[in-house]
Design a protein around this motif. Structure first.
Motif, PDB file in Angstrom:
ATOM      1  N   VAL A   1       0.862  -1.176   0.000  1.00 30.35           N
ATOM      2  CA  VAL A   1       0.000   0.000   0.000  1.00 30.35           C
ATOM      3  C   VAL A   1       0.905   1.234   0.000  1.00 30.35           C
ATOM      4  O   VAL A   1       2.020   1.193   0.518  1.00 30.35           O
ATOM      5  N   TYR A   2       0.431   2.319  -0.594  1.00 31.28           N
ATOM      6  CA  TYR A   2       1.287   3.499  -0.717  1.00 31.28           C
ATOM      7  C   TYR A   2       0.478   4.774  -0.559  1.00 31.28           C
ATOM      8  O   TYR A   2      -0.742   4.813  -0.768  1.00 31.28           O
ATOM      9  N   ALA A   3       1.188   5.836  -0.193  1.00 30.24           N
ATOM     10  CA  ALA A   3       0.608   7.172  -0.116  1.00 30.24           C
ATOM     11  C   ALA A   3       1.697   8.169  -0.491  1.00 30.24           C
ATOM     12  O   ALA A   3       2.828   8.074   0.000  1.00 30.24           O
ATOM     13  N   VAL A   4       1.363   9.103  -1.371  1.00 27.30           N
ATOM     14  CA  VAL A   4       2.308  10.124  -1.818  1.00 27.30           C
ATOM     15  C   VAL A   4       1.628  11.487  -1.710  1.00 27.30           C
ATOM     16  O   VAL A   4       0.594  11.724  -2.350  1.00 27.30           O
ATOM     17  N   LEU A   5       2.181  12.372  -0.898  1.00 28.48           N
ATOM     18  CA  LEU A   5       1.677  13.727  -0.734  1.00 28.48           C
ATOM     19  C   LEU A   5       2.608  14.687  -1.464  1.00 28.48           C
ATOM     20  O   LEU A   5       3.819  14.658  -1.246  1.00 28.48           O
ATOM     21  N   ASP A   6       2.039  15.510  -2.335  1.00 28.43           N
ATOM     22  CA  ASP A   6       2.816  16.488  -3.104  1.00 28.43           C
ATOM     23  C   ASP A   6       2.419  17.887  -2.657  1.00 28.43           C
ATOM     24  O   ASP A   6       1.250  18.282  -2.772  1.00 28.43           O
TER      25      ASP A   6
ATOM     26  N   GLN B   1       7.622  16.063  -2.649  1.00 26.29           N
ATOM     27  CA  GLN B   1       6.885  14.810  -2.522  1.00 26.29           C
ATOM     28  C   GLN B   1       7.316  14.062  -1.252  1.00 26.29           C
ATOM     29  O   GLN B   1       8.515  13.873  -1.013  1.00 26.29           O
ATOM     30  N   LEU B   2       6.317  13.665  -0.463  1.00 24.68           N
ATOM     31  CA  LEU B   2       6.535  12.841   0.714  1.00 24.68           C
ATOM     32  C   LEU B   2       5.836  11.512   0.466  1.00 24.68           C
ATOM     33  O   LEU B   2       4.603  11.470   0.320  1.00 24.68           O
ATOM     34  N   GLY B   3       6.604  10.420   0.406  1.00 25.51           N
ATOM     35  CA  GLY B   3       6.024   9.135   0.055  1.00 25.51           C
ATOM     36  C   GLY B   3       6.305   8.064   1.077  1.00 25.51           C
ATOM     37  O   GLY B   3       7.349   8.055   1.738  1.00 25.51           O
ATOM     38  N   ALA B   4       5.356   7.131   1.231  1.00 26.11           N
ATOM     39  CA  ALA B   4       5.521   5.970   2.111  1.00 26.11           C
ATOM     40  C   ALA B   4       4.878   4.769   1.434  1.00 26.11           C
ATOM     41  O   ALA B   4       3.736   4.860   0.950  1.00 26.11           O
ATOM     42  N   LEU B   5       5.604   3.642   1.375  1.00 28.40           N
ATOM     43  CA  LEU B   5       5.111   2.412   0.766  1.00 28.40           C
ATOM     44  C   LEU B   5       5.368   1.269   1.745  1.00 28.40           C
ATOM     45  O   LEU B   5       6.509   1.051   2.168  1.00 28.40           O
ATOM     46  N   TYR B   6       4.308   0.543   2.113  1.00 26.45           N
ATOM     47  CA  TYR B   6       4.409  -0.480   3.163  1.00 26.45           C
ATOM     48  C   TYR B   6       3.935  -1.835   2.650  1.00 26.45           C
ATOM     49  O   TYR B   6       2.902  -1.938   1.984  1.00 26.45           O
TER      50      TYR B   6
END
Length: 246
Positions: A123-128, A133-138
């Motif tokens: 699952v991932y979330a990317v805030l621009d 860009q701040l991204g997290a992938l778990y």
């Protein structure tokens, strides 16, 4: 079991709905992308033993921000592994508050034909925010060297902006963290995480986006060898690319 069992994951960066996308209806559009790279690097690690790769992706997008798609690339993990392809499926939601603020959240499934032990989900979330860009992938089912599933978290900070001459510059620094000790040095020390970074220049010419990247990690040759089975997959390199979006 060979230490290559934990492979690097493909980092598919989903872009905002493009004006080049094919319009299917008032609410649906389809974006196709073809890419050629001199080395397929994912989170700083080569997925092709340093060789070139051809990649293709298709994303179906709804006006609500929902999307789904698929992406593929040739890979080569060496040794006696039979797979020569990575095939990913993804679905998510892209929300744009303004031209400068957006959020992308979703789910991705990575599959490797003929070598299903490499398959995993994420699952991932990317805030621009204004080009940052701040991204997290778990993932909670990434296979480790013992053939067991474990947690993996990849986080990154990126920044993109335009230079004179219609040249784009993208910067990224990331950290890949696994639950168990993974990387052993020649002295016998181990650690659970490593850092990687990329500097990429792009420019569009004759309808194709041309790119040149400098990519590196802080893994030593012995640490790279202990986990991926080769000592030259994690070293600094320059990657050339060409992509076309339809």
């Amino acid at each position: 079991m060979n230490a290559r069992t934990l492979i690097s994951l493909a980092s598919l960066m989903l872009a905002p709905i493009s004006s080049q996308a094919l319009t299917l209806s008032d609410d649906l559009s389809l974006e196709l992308e073809l890419t050629s790279v001199s080395d397929y690097r994912s989170r700083g690690i080569s997925q092709t033993l340093g060789d070139p790769a051809l990649q293709a992706g298709a994303t179906l997008m709804h006006s609500s921000g929902l999307y789904l798609g698929a992406w593929t690339s040739n890979v080569d993990f060496g040794f006696d592994f039979k797979t020569r392809q990575e095939l990913d499926y993804y679905a998510g939601w892209y929300w744009q508050a303004s031209d400068a603020i957006s959020l992308d959240v979703g789910y991705m499934k990575y599959t490797y034909p003929k070598e299903g032990q490499f398959n995993l989900s994420e699952v991932y979330a990317v805030l621009d925010l204004y080009g940052v860009q701040l991204g997290a992938l778990y993932s909670n089912d990434t296979p480790n060297v013992f053939g067991q599933d474990q947690d993996t978290l990849y986080t990154y900070l990126g920044y993109s902006f335009a230079l004179p001459g219609e040249v784009g510059l993208a910067l990224r620094a990331g950290r890949n963290d696994v639950k168990d000790p993974a990387y052993w040095s020649a002295s016998g020390d181990d650690r659970q995480a490593y850092y990687e970074w990329e500097v990429k220049l792009t420019r569009e010419f004759v309808g194709v986006t041309w790119g040149l990247s400098y990519i590196d990690t802080d893994l030593s040759k012995s640490e790279c060898l202990s986990w991926y089975g080769y000592d030259d997959l994690c070293s600094a390199t320059v990657v050339a690319s060409a992509s076309k979006t339809f």
